[in-house]
Every structure is written in C-alpha cells, then in structure tokens.
Design a protein around this motif. Structure first.
Motif, PDB file in Angstrom:
ATOM      1  N   THR A 325      44.172  32.426  50.745  1.00 17.58           N
ATOM      2  CA  THR A 325      43.786  33.738  50.241  1.00 17.58           C
ATOM      3  C   THR A 325      44.162  33.893  48.775  1.00 17.58           C
ATOM      4  OG1 THR A 325      44.309  34.506  52.443  1.00 17.58           O
ATOM      5  CG2 THR A 325      43.829  36.181  50.817  1.00 17.58           C
ATOM      6  N   TYR A 326      45.400  33.466  48.440  1.00 23.38           N
ATOM      7  CA  TYR A 326      45.806  33.517  47.031  1.00 23.38           C
ATOM      8  C   TYR A 326      44.875  32.672  46.169  1.00 23.38           C
ATOM      9  CZ  TYR A 326      50.297  35.691  48.158  1.00 23.38           C
ATOM     10  OH  TYR A 326      51.272  36.551  48.558  1.00 23.38           O
ATOM     11  N   GLY A 329      41.494  34.294  45.669  1.00 16.06           N
ATOM     12  CA  GLY A 329      41.594  35.375  44.699  1.00 16.06           C
ATOM     13  C   GLY A 329      41.701  34.834  43.285  1.00 16.06           C
ATOM     14  N   PHE A 332      38.331  33.561  41.879  1.00 17.21           N
ATOM     15  CA  PHE A 332      37.477  34.646  41.380  1.00 17.21           C
ATOM     16  C   PHE A 332      37.916  35.026  39.968  1.00 17.21           C
ATOM     17  CE2 PHE A 332      35.921  35.777  45.674  1.00 17.21           C
ATOM     18  CZ  PHE A 332      34.633  36.107  45.357  1.00 17.21           C
ATOM     19  N   ILE A 333      39.234  35.238  39.816  1.00 11.67           N
ATOM     20  CA  ILE A 333      39.736  35.738  38.542  1.00 11.67           C
ATOM     21  C   ILE A 333      39.513  34.720  37.431  1.00 11.67           C
ATOM     22  CG2 ILE A 333      41.810  36.442  37.300  1.00 11.67           C
ATOM     23  CD1 ILE A 333      42.868  37.429  40.036  1.00 11.67           C
ATOM     24  N   VAL A 336      35.568  33.811  36.778  1.00 11.48           N
ATOM     25  CA  VAL A 336      34.716  34.855  36.212  1.00 11.48           C
ATOM     26  C   VAL A 336      35.256  35.353  34.870  1.00 11.48           C
ATOM     27  CG1 VAL A 336      33.635  37.077  36.613  1.00 11.48           C
ATOM     28  CG2 VAL A 336      33.952  35.495  38.502  1.00 11.48           C
TER      29      VAL A 336
ATOM     30  N   MET B  37      37.183  46.759  42.034  1.00  9.90           N
ATOM     31  CA  MET B  37      37.272  46.582  43.485  1.00  9.90           C
ATOM     32  C   MET B  37      38.722  46.630  43.947  1.00  9.90           C
ATOM     33  SD  MET B  37      34.206  46.292  44.678  1.00  9.90           S
ATOM     34  CE  MET B  37      34.209  45.457  46.247  1.00  9.90           C
ATOM     35  N   LEU B  86      43.303  41.438  32.215  1.00 11.46           N
ATOM     36  CA  LEU B  86      41.964  40.941  32.534  1.00 11.46           C
ATOM     37  C   LEU B  86      40.833  41.798  31.990  1.00 11.46           C
ATOM     38  CD1 LEU B  86      42.633  39.837  36.200  1.00 11.46           C
ATOM     39  CD2 LEU B  86      42.124  38.355  34.264  1.00 11.46           C
ATOM     40  N   LEU B  98      33.624  43.375  38.486  1.00  9.79           N
ATOM     41  CA  LEU B  98      33.599  43.534  39.935  1.00  9.79           C
ATOM     42  C   LEU B  98      34.194  42.311  40.625  1.00  9.79           C
ATOM     43  CD1 LEU B  98      30.601  44.873  41.913  1.00  9.79           C
ATOM     44  CD2 LEU B  98      31.781  42.859  42.688  1.00  9.79           C
ATOM     45  N   LEU B  99      33.753  41.125  40.200  1.00  8.98           N
ATOM     46  CA  LEU B  99      34.208  39.901  40.871  1.00  8.98           C
ATOM     47  C   LEU B  99      35.664  39.604  40.560  1.00  8.98           C
ATOM     48  CD1 LEU B  99      31.016  37.816  40.285  1.00  8.98           C
ATOM     49  CD2 LEU B  99      31.782  38.871  42.389  1.00  8.98           C
ATOM     50  N   VAL B 100      36.037  39.810  39.295  1.00  3.35           N
ATOM     51  CA  VAL B 100      37.425  39.549  38.927  1.00  3.35           C
ATOM     52  C   VAL B 100      38.363  40.469  39.711  1.00  3.35           C
ATOM     53  CG1 VAL B 100      39.085  39.762  37.050  1.00  3.35           C
ATOM     54  CG2 VAL B 100      36.887  38.673  36.652  1.00  3.35           C
ATOM     55  N   PHE B 102      37.760  41.909  42.476  1.00  4.84           N
ATOM     56  CA  PHE B 102      37.748  41.550  43.895  1.00  4.84           C
ATOM     57  C   PHE B 102      38.787  40.461  44.161  1.00  4.84           C
ATOM     58  CE2 PHE B 102      36.183  38.969  47.477  1.00  4.84           C
ATOM     59  CZ  PHE B 102      36.219  39.938  48.460  1.00  4.84           C
ATOM     60  N   GLY B 103      38.861  39.500  43.236  1.00  3.50           N
ATOM     61  CA  GLY B 103      39.892  38.464  43.355  1.00  3.50           C
ATOM     62  C   GLY B 103      41.278  39.082  43.335  1.00  3.50           C
ATOM     63  N   VAL B 104      41.476  40.048  42.434  1.00  7.04           N
ATOM     64  CA  VAL B 104      42.773  40.736  42.366  1.00  7.04           C
ATOM     65  C   VAL B 104      43.068  41.436  43.692  1.00  7.04           C
ATOM     66  CG1 VAL B 104      44.043  42.578  41.231  1.00  7.04           C
ATOM     67  CG2 VAL B 104      42.631  41.026  39.879  1.00  7.04           C
ATOM     68  N   LEU B 106      42.056  40.645  46.695  1.00  9.82           N
ATOM     69  CA  LEU B 106      42.454  39.657  47.711  1.00  9.82           C
ATOM     70  C   LEU B 106      43.927  39.306  47.565  1.00  9.82           C
ATOM     71  CD1 LEU B 106      39.538  37.046  47.795  1.00  9.82           C
ATOM     72  CD2 LEU B 106      40.126  38.731  49.522  1.00  9.82           C
ATOM     73  N   ILE B 107      44.339  39.092  46.314  1.00  7.99           N
ATOM     74  CA  ILE B 107      45.717  38.681  46.074  1.00  7.99           C
ATOM     75  C   ILE B 107      46.688  39.807  46.419  1.00  7.99           C
ATOM     76  CG2 ILE B 107      47.346  38.076  44.237  1.00  7.99           C
ATOM     77  CD1 ILE B 107      45.148  36.366  43.018  1.00  7.99           C
ATOM     78  N   GLN B 110      47.260  40.089  50.099  1.00  6.68           N
ATOM     79  CA  GLN B 110      48.095  39.026  50.644  1.00  6.68           C
ATOM     80  C   GLN B 110      49.549  39.237  50.242  1.00  6.68           C
ATOM     81  OE1 GLN B 110      46.848  36.943  52.842  1.00  6.68           O
ATOM     82  NE2 GLN B 110      48.878  36.082  53.206  1.00  6.68           N
TER      83      GLN B 110
END
Lengths: 374, 294, 416
Positions: A325-326, A329, A332-333, A336, B37, B86, B98-100, B102-104, B106-107, B110
């Motif tokens: 999961t990390y 994430g 993505f960061i 992008v 997101m 960011l 949006l995508l960046v 979204f990654g944040v 997720l992290i 967790q």
C-alpha cells in the motif's frame, strides 16, 4: 480564468514521437511465444488477467493521454462488459431454459426478462462492445455537448462508477450482489478447468490486446489524433476553427469504453469471477496508475506500465501486504508529480540526446510540455 | 406527520455533515482548482485527533471542545505540508493533483492502520450531547443539532473571514487575478498556503464532528470524498453559498428518497440526479462567469 | 510508411499463434466437469505445508487479522505438541486483500504452486463463494471459520462457524420465549443479511411474529438517521440486526441518540462479537443482545486455557471472539481428521471427517460427515459493562447443522 481545465500547452519535445515498432514486435513475441514457454499455467493465467487490464489502460491512454479527459470511471465499462459475459456464461452453464444457481438460492427462481437475450452467444458477443459503447456515447454526448469538462467530468465519471457498484450490490437476486457472478464451468462449450483451454484463453487475451494496439497505432497516425490533441490543448481554439470539440472527445471516450468492455468480458472466464469490488471507484483509479507510470502520452506505455504494475503488485503484496500500500501510494506521487511522462519520459530523455530527428517527427508530437513560465 | 418532520430533520442533518466535509473542498478545489483526494484522509486525521485527545483528557465534553480547534490545526498542518511538498509544483497541472493526492491518501490510510491498529476505535460522546430534544412529535438528537450548529458556525466564520478581513481580501484577490494581486504586493505563495491551511483545517473539524455520528477508522474519509466533491460541483465552483445550498439539497434529497425507497437506491438516484442537474446548469448552482479561452 | 510493414507480419503471427492455440483444444470438448487434477502435496519430509488465507489489507483486515492470529496460535500449539502425524506444520500465509477475486487467485496459488495440504481462512460470503469453485475444481480442502447464511454444502469445504439453524433460528426462539411479538430487521446490503432475513421472515410467520419493517444500508454506510427514524416509528418489540462492520457504530450511536434503549426495544446482533464491542463503544451497546456459539466468558477449562494462551501470545488487552475460536478449532479438527484417516490425502480426510470430535473452547464440537458442518451449542449473550458478552441462554444440547433447513417445515420452499 478557468482554473479547472488544463492550460493550453505550447512547445514540444520529441521523446514520444515515432512508434517504436521494434518494441511492439518484442512485446508480441514475448506474449505469444516467450511467456507460454517460461511461465507455469498459474502464472500464465495471471498474465492473461493483466492483458485484460492493459486493454482498459490502452483506452485510458487515448482518452486521458491524448484527449485530456481524466476518466475515473472506466470500472463502469469494464464492469458492463464483464457482467454481460458473466450473465451469458451463467445462463449457458444452467442450460436451455434453466435458471442459474444463485437465482435459485437468493431470488424467486425465475430468470428476469433482461437476462433472457444473453442466452444467445452471438447476441452476447455483439452486446459486449456495443453496450459499453452506447452508454459512453450517451454519457459523452450529455457531458461534452454541455461543455462539462476538466475536473467536473472527472468527478462525474467517478460518481457513475460508484453508483454502478452500489446498484450491483443492491440487486442481489439478479446480479449476485456483493458475491458477484462466479463459478463458471464452460466458455462457449469448452470446459474452463481444462488446462489446454486455459492456455487458449491466454492466447485469445494476448492476441486481442495486440490487435487493439495495432488498431490504436493506426488511430494515432490519423488526422483524428491531431484533432484530439488540439482539443486537449485548446478546446475553444478548435471550436473557432469550425470543429465541434464535443464530437472529437465523444469518439475517444467511446473507443476507450469499448476497449474496457472487451477487457472486462475476457477477464471473466480468465479470473472466474466478477464482483462489484472490481468495478467501483478504487479499481477505476487503480487502472490509472499503470497508465501514468508507463507514460500516458505513448501508445505502448500504458500497456507495459499496467502489466508491470500488476505483476509487481502480485509479487510484492504476496510478501509484504502493508508495504504494498505504501509502495503504491508512493508510485502515484513520484510518477505523477516528478515524472509526468511516465517511464517513457526516461527513455525519451535518453533518446533525445541522439541527433537526427526529423522535423516531421516533431510535428506529430503528442506530448504537452510543461510550462516554463510561472 | 412526525415522519415528514423527522425526515426533514434527517435531511438537514445529513446536509450539515456533507457541508462540513465539502466546505474545505470548496476552498481548495473551488478556489484553487486542486483536486485533493486526500481531503477525506484529513477528515480521518481530525477524527483520530479527537480520539487521541480523549485518551489524554477523559472528560468527553472538554475533550470534544478542545478537539475542534486541535482538529483544525492538525488538518491544516497536514494540508500545508501537502501543499508545500507536492501541490506547489503542480498548480499548472490541476488534473494531475488528483492522482498525486490519491497516492497521499493511500499512504495516510495505511499510516493510520499501522499507528492506531486495525479495529476502529471508540470516541465517547459527552453526556450533554446524547439523548434528544422533543419538538412536538419529533425527536431531535442533540448530537445532530450540535453538528448542524457547528456547520453553521464554520460557514459563518469562513464567510466573515473571506469578506471582511484583510486576509480574506488577499485570498480572494489571488484567486481572481494572480498577476494583478502580485503587482499589488500580495504574496500569492503565502495566500495559496493560507487557503490550503483553512480548507484542510475545515476537513479536520469535520472529522471531529463525525466521531459523534459514526466509527473512527482509517477508511473513514473514503466514505465521504465522492459525496463531498459532488456537493462542490453541484454548488458551483468558488461559491460558498453554492456549496451550502447543494449540501442541504443533496442531504434532503437523499433522506427523502431513502424514506420512500432504500438507502442503496437513494444513493444511486442522488448521483444520477447530480449528473442530470449539470445538464441544466453545467457550472453548478452559482457559476462564476469568465471570458478565458482555456 | 515503413512501420506498417513491420506491424502487419506481427499481427499475422499473433493470429496464427492464437488460432494454433485454439486448434489444440478441440479435443477437450467440455460437458463433464473435467478430471480432478492430481495433488502435488509433498508429505515425504518431516513437515507438511498448510495455507492461511485471510485479508491482511483492505477493509476486512480489521476482522480477518484476528482470525489469522488465532490460526497461528493453534499451529504453534500443534507444532509444540509434535505436529500432525509427526510432521511439523509449515505455514504459507497469503493476503486476500478484502477482494473476492484475490481470494480466488491466492487460493489457486496455494493449491497449485505451494501445494498445501489444506487452506484455512475466508470471512465474507463473497470470498467463500469466490473460492468454492477453485477448491472444487482442484479437489482441495478449505476450512471456513465464520457463521454464514447457509444454503451451501461442498465436499471440499468444512464450515466450522454456525449455519442459520445454529444461530438465527435459536435467536428467534429466544425472542419468542421472551414474549416478543414483532420484529424490525436491519441489515447491510449483501448476501448474508438478505438471506438471513428471508429465513427470519419465514420462521417469524410460522411463529406468529409480525415483521414491522426491513431495511438495508449499503456496506460502510454511516448515516442512519432515516433508518433509525423508520425503526423508531415502527415500534416493534425488538430489532434483529445483521449490519456489518463500521455501520454498527453509526447505527447504535443514532439508536441511542433518539432515545431508544435495550429495555424498551432490544437489538439482537449476529455480527457483533467481543472484538467489535470496543469499536462501537460500550456505552452505546450495554445491555443489547447477541447470538453466537462462543463467548470469551465461557467458563470451561478448554476456554480458560485458550484465552490465557491467546493473551500470552498477543497481549493482555486482546479479546477472543466466535470466529477466532472457530478458526482455532478448525485447525484441530483437520488434525483429528488427518490422524483418523492416517493420511493427508484429500479423499481420505473427507471420508474420515464424519464423527470427528474436538473439545473446543466453546464445548465439544462434532463434524457432520454429510454436510461438512459442525454441531454447535447456540448461545444468546448480553453485552455487559465490561465490554464482554455474558451468556443469558443456551440451547440444551449441541444443535446438528442443517444448512438447507430441511428439518424445518416452515422453511419449505426457501432453498429450491
């Protein structure tokens, strides 16, 4: 100033100009000759799934990379194709005039009228591209003709995927609810647990993907491609030139939906299951990561990126579930924010150092450059 | 009759929750165009702030009142951190935010799982917020009234701040015309960061309020993020009054439909209603007119 | 145009290879369910592999991690006592990631690549339904530890949680014995609540209990104003709650806030165990009822030992719950089956399964050889101030499992 649309981009870089035909040949050989030799039947079946995801990714590459439409709702079309196929397989397993097992358990033991047409294999095969295409056409016309764009479109597409998943869950007696549809025994008359037929399914998925890539290659060489990029970079300007940008966008959206629908339909016999968990918001966003990593502006980037991410997820999540999961994430960061062209950008950076690119390659360039001012 | 009145309150109450979740977005998304997101995870962070405060201060009432400003600060700081690392790089690519983010998200989810453990945690409501007021034949839960009041206070504070203070004037100037604002000596960098701080802070406040309604778990925010974006889109970008109207409109619609059908169907219908509404008004209830060529 | 020339031969190749693959399968025309694949389980060494398949990530991780913990405890105990048939258990853990398709995929991997002798795990109905065809096609064994909606019986699955006639039916009996004349049904919108409510409605009708309403909330739904308004307006004698997970928190908070109490309208829950009580908040749940087959408070030597061992391994703050106990029991049941069969072979284990017993923490359980479920004692409990659940009623004897409710006249026509 409308802050919600991408600003027009000027300038160009060269890295994604020509189609790397050699890469395509290598990919084709790897998929059709190499993988079946090397991989066990379990891993080959996984690769077949990844090919289905790659079909969705190819469509997203067109709609998002070329058309600037960031669609967060491809799960809807993936799901439509998948459920159509699954309905047919359930009916075929049940036999002529019989009722699928789960309807006997949870429903009133009758097949609803809207299921009946899908007893026919031919009609199902026609519906699989047609229904997602039509839905995309209607949605696309409704959205783009009214000039809903940018973030509005993205959020609407996401809401539709969410609504579709909730709808499926709520209709347990006719769609299987959260269980989804599974337990298929045969695929157009062939037993699904036969290893030979499993391998054949892989070949079908891989070949379909390659044909789609080839078709997309022709599309990317056409005038339509340039028009689509023009719409992405300056919609109003295209309008002033006498084109209707809505039609241009709708076409790309429909193509993306059809590809996703076919991917979903092939996913069903390969994975043996389709459930609302595969069509909602999270899987829809999940489709984007491979596209972003591979390089959304390129033809093969989304395909390779998606297969790569899916394979990585499979191996990494086996050993470190929470670490994955990390990692996801962070992907993505990093990709992008710092590598908007995806990994293709890296190869492009290398290639740019080489001299002797023709001016025409630059003219075909589909990549928006980042603004240097500001 | 009590059914109608009860549902009216249920709709307003749901609307106030949507409003709290969407108010911050109407700043970061509406004013700045950033599709964050991770906003849902800022809400979650606010909820866990309330939990942590309650571990320290056992009196539920004091800890709740203390959690509201603290939740604001926690959400706001997370927002500033995100902006500074960011989003600052990405103002020219709003869709990519949006995508960046979204990654944040997720992290952050967790992280919450790893820090607070797997099961959801309980935040006790103070005694004066449990129970209900009786108005005629209708029971009005005090907790829900409190959230309604909190939403009203947040909206009022935001409106006053944007309209009457120097800070608000600077923020609006930056959004309306960045170049001109800069020539007038406004630090647009600082304006951006302040806007993001306030918007994310409001998410934290929403999180504190949500501990009164539901569970406090790492996935708390994901349940609200789609709805919150729809509220902002339906209300119209960059208009607080649009967000307020849309939040209560959607809340009432959901409650009404849910009473006559089922919760699932109601949710699907609300989503479709928003899509249909944008056919009539593509830019939401209140549209900011612009002559830009983008 | 030099590139199309490169592309066309490749496409031709694609089609040729594709059709070549198709040609090979015509001999394998379907019809029969195919031949059961040969097992690759290796029992030659001094250890044997088993698989634990639980969601360690995603929304279900909250619950399934606890089951994984108790499975590991059982494996540790068994290994410390010399293993199964003298062979140590070697555990392969996989993450189902809360997605049905991942459960199916990982089950395939455990069976085909890791060659495990048996798989333990699964929680949601959808994960079990997704794995069922995999275990049947590969003729492997799954031990499923959670109470579920019944109407299922596979020779490849052992169900060590309760089926409906061991949990839901006794709960209705209890409510009827307390003089409750009407019920309101609240559930999450998925298979278990819908099927459970179908059964409840049929049984209630035969007992003359009125169903005043039936409401479903989407999974993860958190605004219960409307549903609780409907419950409050209906004025039923009791509420039967099949909500799942976090929705319970929102439901009970709202229930308490509109002034409904356990005294005036008790709620019977079938998905709230010790593990969930803390998350919902004791003050919101005090006095409400639950229906299970195990509580941490059971006073038996087996349970005292189980609870003590669990807390020693995972911490004194942890609690034990019904699914955890059923998972712990499932590993011991498999051990007993293997030892009775004298072999790890699937067919031999299936043949030996009937009549196998184990002195479990919940009491002695016995495997039913026909439907692969387990005879269990039903317990109605009340949630106490300590956050634990205390038995207020128990069935006089273990109830034989009846997943299709064939032994109940009122259930005729429920399972076609």
């Amino acid at each position: 100033m409308n802050i919600l649309t991408e600003r027009p981009n000027a300038g160009a870089s060269r890295w994604a100009g020509a189609i790397p035909a050699s890469v395509f040949v290598v990919l084709a050989l790897a998929l059709l000759v190499g993988a079946p030799q090397v991989l066990s039947s379990f891993r080959l079946s996984l690769l077949a799934r990844f090919c289905c995801y790659a079909m969705v990714a190819l469509g997203i590459g067109l709609a998002w990379g070329r058309g600037g439409m960031l669609t967060l709702g491809q799960g809807l079309f993936f799901g439509l194709g998948a459920y159509l196929m699954a309905m047919h397989l359930k009916l075929a397993d049940a036999g002529q005039g019989q009722v699928p097992d789960f309807m006997l358990l949870y429903g009133d033991g009758k097949v609803p009228g809207w299921w009946e047409p899908f007893r026919s294999p031919i009609l199902t095969l026609v519906a699989i591209p047609l229904v997602p295409g039509l839905v995309a056409l209607i949605l696309g016309l409704a959205v783009f003709k009214r000039r809903v764009k940018g973030a509005y479109f993205t959020i609407l597409s996401q809401a539709l995927a969410a609504a579709f998943a909730i709808f499926l869950v709520g209709q347990q007696t006719t769609t299987g609810g959260t269980n989804g549809l599974n337990g298929f025994r045969s695929f157009f008359g062939y037993a699904l647990n036969d290893p030979v037929n499993k391998a054949t399914l892989y070949y079908i998925a891989a070949a379909t993907l390659l044909v789609m890539i080839a078709g997309m290659w022709f599309l990317y060489r056409s005038r339509y491609n340039e028009l689509l990029i023009a719409v992405r970079d300056g919609e109003e300007r295209v309008r002033f030139l006498g084109y209707d940008p809505a039609n241009v966008k709708v076409f790309a959206y429909v193509v993306a939906a059809v590809l996703a629908g076919i991917g979903g339909a092939l996913f069903v016999p390969i994975a043996g299951i389709i459930s609302p968990a595969d069509v909602g918001v999270l899987p829809s966003i999940g489709f984007l990561i491979g596209v972003a990593i591979g390089g959304r502006h390129t033809l093969l980037g989304p395909v390779l990126g998606t297969i790569g991410v899916a394979a990585a997820q499979n191996t990494l999540s086996e050993s470190f579930p929470s670490f994955w999961t990390y990692f996801q994430g962070a992907l993505f960061i990093v990709v992008v924010a710092f590598l908007p062209g995806g990994l293709a950008q890296l190869t492009g950076t290398l290639r740019r150092r080489r001299p002797a690119s023709t001016a025409s390659a630059a003219a075909h360039n589909p990549t928006p450059a980042r603004e240097s001012t500001g | 009759m009590s059914g109608v009145a009860g549902q009216l309150f249920a709709g307003l109450s749901l609307g106030s929750i949507l409003l709290l979740a969407a108010l911050g977005l109407s700043l970061t998304f509406g004013q700045m165009g950033v599709i964050n997101m991770a906003h849902g995870e800022f809400v979650m962070a606010g909820a866990f702030t309330a939990y942590v405060v309650q571990q320290v201060i056992s009196d539920a009432g004091v800890s709740l009142l203390l959690s509201i400003p603290l939740g604001f600060v926690v959400g706001g700081l997370l927002g500033v951190l995100l902006e500074a690392t960011l989003i600052r790089r990405m103002y020219h690519r709003p869709m990519d935010t949006l995508l960046v983010t979204f990654g944040v998200s997720l992290i952050l989810q967790q992280v919450a799982r790893d820090v607070f453990g797997a099961p959801s945690v309980a935040v006790a409501a103070p005694a004066w917020l449990s129970g209900s007021l009786r108005l005629g034949t209708v029971e009005l839960p005090v907790g829900r009234l409190f959230i309604l009041g909190l939403a009203a206070v947040c909206v009022a504070a935001l409106a006053v701040c944007m309209r009457y203070t120097v800070l608000g004037r600077r923020l609006r100037a930056t959004v309306q015309n960045r170049d001109l604002a800069e020539t007038l000596g406004i630090s647009t960098r600082r304006s951006d960061r302040t806007t993001f701080f306030i918007g994310s802070g409001l998410a934290g406040v929403a999180g504190v309020a949500l501990t009164l309604v539901g569970s406090t778990s790492p996935t708390l925010g994901t349940g609200y993020i789609v709805d919150a974006f729809l509220v902002v889109v339906a209300g119209g970008i960059g208009q607080i009054k649009g967000t307020v109207l849309a939040a209560f409109g959607l809340g009432l619609l959901q409650a009404t439909l849910e009473y006559s059908t089922t919760a699932s169907i109601a949710k699907v219908l609300v989503f479709i209603a928003v899509v249909a509404f944008l056919q009539v008004r593509p830019n939401g209830i209140y549209a900011v007119r612009s002559r830009s060529l983008a | 145009m030099k590139i199309p020339r490169t592309v066309i031969p490749v496409m031709a190749l694609a089609l040729v290879v594709g059709t070549a693959g198709c040609g090979a399968k015509t001999g394998a025309k379907a019809g029969a369910d195919g031949t059961p694949s040969t097992s690759c389980v290796d029992t030659s060494g001094d250890s044997v592999k088993i698989g634990f398949l639980d969601s360690l990530s995603g929304t279900m991780a909250i619950s399934e991690k606890t089951v994984n913990d108790s499975l590991n405890l059982a494996a540790q105990e068994i290994n410390a006592a010399g293993g199964v048939k003298g062979k140590k258990l070697q555990i392969v853990t996989e993450d189902g990631a809360s997605e049905p398709k991942t459960f199916a995929e990982k089950a395939t991997k455990l069976i085909q690549s890791d060659c495990v002798a048996a798989v333990f795990g699964g929680w949601t109905s959808s994960s079990r339904k997704a794995m069922l065809p995999v275990f049947e096609a590969n003729n492997a064994l799954l031990f499923y530890p959670v109470q579920y909606e019944g109407l299922e019986s596979s020779k490849n699955i052992f169900y060590t949680g309760a089926t409906t006639n061991q949990q839901i039916v006794p709960a209705i009996d209890y409510l009827a014995s307390q003089g409750k004349k009407s019920l309101f049904l609240v559930g999450s919108d998925y298979v278990f609540p819908r099927t459970a409510n179908k059964i409840i409605k049929a049984y209630a009708k035969s007992k003359g209990i009125e169903i005043k309403g039936e409401e479903y909330a989407p999974l993860g739904y958190t605004d219960f104003s409307t549903i609780v308004n409907k419950v409050s307006a209906a004025k039923a004698d009791a509420v039967f709650n099949t909500l799942n997970g976090d929705s319970n928190v929102a439901f009970f908070k709202q229930y308490k806030n509109v002034g409904l109490t356990a005294q005036q309208m008790p709620v019977v829950s079938v998905s709230i165990a010790e593990e969930e009580v803390g998350g919902v908040g004791i003050e919101n749940l005090k006095g409400q009822l639950t229906a299970w087959n195990y509580y941490q408070t059971i006073d038996s030597p087996q349970n005292v030992k189980f609870v003590k061992a669990f807390k020693a391994k995972y911490g004194a703050k942890r609690v034990t719950s019904d699914p955890m106990e059923a998972a712990y029991t499932s590993l011991y049941l498999w051990k007993a089956m293997v030892e009775k069969a004298g072999s790890f072979n699937v067919a031999a284990v299936q043949k030996a399964a009937g009549g196998v017993t184990f002195k479990a923490p919940e009491g002695t359980v016995k495997v039913n050889g026909d439907n692969h479920h387990v005879a269990k004692t039903a317990l109605i409990g009340r949630i106490g101030d300590d956050g634990l659940i205390h038995t207020v009623w128990k069935s006089p004897a273990p109830i034989e499992p009846d997943p299709y409710l064939k032994g109940y006249v009122w259930a005729k026509g429920l399972a076609k």
